[in-house]
Scaffold this motif. Structure first.
Motif, short mmCIF file in Angstrom:
data_model
loop_
_atom_site.label_atom_id
_atom_site.label_comp_id
_atom_site.label_asym_id
_atom_site.label_seq_id
_atom_site.Cartn_x
_atom_site.Cartn_y
_atom_site.Cartn_z
N GLU A 319 1.61 1.82 1.51
CA GLU A 319 3.01 1.86 1.09
C GLU A 319 3.41 3.26 0.67
OE1 GLU A 319 4.12 -0.92 -1.86
OE2 GLU A 319 3.66 -2.70 -0.64
N ILE A 320 4.65 3.62 1.04
CA ILE A 320 5.24 4.89 0.58
C ILE A 320 6.60 4.55 0.00
CG2 ILE A 320 6.10 7.16 1.23
CD1 ILE A 320 4.09 7.24 3.47
N ASN A 321 6.73 4.77 -1.29
CA ASN A 321 7.98 4.47 -1.98
C ASN A 321 8.43 3.03 -1.75
OD1 ASN A 321 8.13 7.17 -2.91
ND2 ASN A 321 9.12 7.80 -0.98
N GLY A 322 7.47 2.12 -1.80
CA GLY A 322 7.80 0.71 -1.65
C GLY A 322 7.95 0.24 -0.23
N LYS A 323 7.87 1.14 0.75
CA LYS A 323 8.00 0.76 2.15
C LYS A 323 6.62 0.66 2.80
CE LYS A 323 12.54 2.88 2.88
NZ LYS A 323 13.31 3.84 3.71
N LYS A 324 6.41 -0.44 3.52
CA LYS A 324 5.12 -0.65 4.17
C LYS A 324 4.98 0.23 5.41
CE LYS A 324 4.17 -5.35 2.60
NZ LYS A 324 3.83 -6.74 3.01
N LYS A 325 3.84 0.85 5.54
CA LYS A 325 3.50 1.68 6.69
C LYS A 325 2.18 1.18 7.27
CE LYS A 325 6.89 4.68 6.04
NZ LYS A 325 7.96 4.96 7.03
N SER A 326 1.91 1.55 8.51
CA SER A 326 0.63 1.15 9.13
C SER A 326 0.23 2.14 10.19
CB SER A 326 0.73 -0.25 9.74
OG SER A 326 1.55 -0.23 10.90
N LEU A 327 -1.05 2.18 10.48
CA LEU A 327 -1.57 3.05 11.54
C LEU A 327 -0.96 2.67 12.88
CD1 LEU A 327 -3.54 5.20 12.64
CD2 LEU A 327 -5.31 3.42 12.68
#
Length: 439
Positions: A319-327
């Motif tokens: 997560e970055i600033n509450g936003k989900k990220k993924s490879l």
């Protein structure tokens, strides 16, 4: 170092059974401290006896209950590299010398000498036949002379050494010989067709040794058409050979099947045949291993497959600033670097800041740093000092899903991926990471 030694024990009976012994000398003496004997069974190794090696000399007292068969003498670790395989028949007293440079010298074992003499002579004669084809010779007289020599050698050793353990190997090693001249393509076709004719696959002594598994490997990877021109054709033919081999060992013990298929899997791995590895595992090896209650092997091979060079990396989320990220959804890049580290790891705290600085010049590189942590407190502080990295956390440390999925045994661990997120390299240090990216 692998040495195949025919071994026999002198067995004495005077009102009660006495123990047989194996004695000998190792050189250089300082390199040998202990010797362990394992009986080789169809299902794997079984501990038998061990003894100290003192000033290079040893005497290994074999238990009176030890059965005749194949034994493995392990003299160093890893034990799958440093051993001598022997056949123990409880009849001969065996003595030998072993030197790291010069190899094995049997000083007392007639049957060992028969065994070694046979394989030495038959291999030399087989090499002459191969040379005849490779050099394109056309003398039928020479060709027939080579065939006669091979036939005579095989017949003589089979007849003269019946009722010995060596005879099992000699007879099983009988190979196809034409009765008249055959061109190379015809010869190889017929040789393949008759490969299994004399292999006594259900013999427990042959199963315990490497003899049969080596014969299977030779068939699978060497008994191939001469007109193969592409990798796709090669893979197809090898898989056909795997299927034939599987049919031949279908009625053997699951332990022996696991050993056989695992060796084929390893050879495919060493030769970059991922399709063959997957085929062997999915169709035969996994089933046999589960039936043999070897879930660890299944887990290890599944991990090796998903982490092998060329495989697409398992996904990682953060997560970055509450936003989900993924490879899997991260912005495109020429390369991706995965770092598995810990905020309590001294090596990590030394390597990562330096690497963070050096990687700033690589604009087309995305870095995902996965912290293996017991809690997030210290991780938040340290990861904040590495702002150019994307940070994921795996709570549970070594027991976390990411640690298990990526087989992490130590930190830091690095993986470099290509633009399609396939594994390219597994550098051992931050310096190796930079060297790989530079080249």
């Amino acid at each position: 170092m692998r040495v195949f030694l025919r071994f026999c024990i002198f067995f004495i009976t005077i009102s009660i059974q006495a123990q047989g012994s194996i004695s000998g000398n190792f050189s250089p003496a300082k390199d040998f401290k202990w010797l362990i004997a394992y009986e080789l069974t169809p299902n794997g190794e079984r501990y038998t006896k061990d003894t100290a090696v003192k000033e290079g000399a040893f005497t290994l007292e074999m238990p009176v209950t030890a059965q005749a068969g194949m034994y493995r003498l392990v003299y160093a670790v890893p034990q799958d590299e440093f051993y001598i395989d022997i056949i123990y028949d409880k009849k001969e007293e065996v003595k030998f010398n072993f030197d790291l440079q010069d190899g094995l010298t049997i000083t007392n074992s007639i049957e060992n000498k028969w065994y070694n003499e046979y394989f030495s002579k038959i291999t030399t004669a087989q090499d002459r036949l191969l040379e005849y084809y490779v050099l394109g010779k056309d003398s039928i007289k020479e060709y027939m002379a080579i065939l006669k020599e091979l036939q005579t050698l095989q017949d003589t050793y089979e007849e003269n050494h019946a009722n010995t353990i060596a005879h099992k190997f000699i007879k099983a090693n009988r190979s196809y010989l034409p009765t008249e001249y055959e061109n190379l393509e015809t010869f190889l076709k017929n040789k393949k067709q008759h490969h299994f004719d004399h292999l006594t696959i259900n013999d427990p002594i042959l199963q315990g040794s490497n003899f049969l598994t080596d014969k299977f490997a030779s068939y699978v990877f060497s008994a191939l058409p001469v007109n193969i021109t592409t990798k796709e054709q090669l893979i197809t033919e090898v898989i056909k050979n795997v299927n034939v081999t599987a049919s031949k060992i279908a009625n053997t013990s699951t332990g022996f099947q696991v050993r056989s298929f695992h060796q084929l899997w390893n050879i495919a791995d060493a030769n970059g045949m991922a399709e063959v590895q997957d085929y062997i595992f999915k169709n035969f090896l996994k089933k046999a291993a589960i039936a043999n209650n070897d879930q660890k092997l299944v887990d290890d091979l599944e991990m090796a497959s998903r982490l092998r060079i060329g495989a697409i990396s398992p996904n990682i989320t953060w997560e970055i600033n509450g936003k989900k990220k993924s490879l899997s959804t991260i912005d495109p890049a020429e390369n991706y670097l995965l770092i598995f580290w810990s905020s309590t790891c001294s090596h990590c705290l030394k390597e990562l800041p330096t690497l963070h600085k050096e990687l700033k010049e690589y604009e087309d590189l995305k870095v995902i740093a996965v912290g293996l942590e017991d809690d997030a407190i210290n991780w938040k502080k340290v990861s904040a000092t590495l702002p150019a990295f994307n940070h994921a956390i795996a709570l549970g440390k070594w027991e976390s899903d990411y640690a298990k999925t990526f087989g992490i045994q130590s930190t830091p661990t690095y993986f470099i991926l290509d633009s399609e997120k396939r594994f390219l390299a597994k550098p051992e240090s931050d310096k190796e990471v930079v060297e790989f990216l530079e080249n």
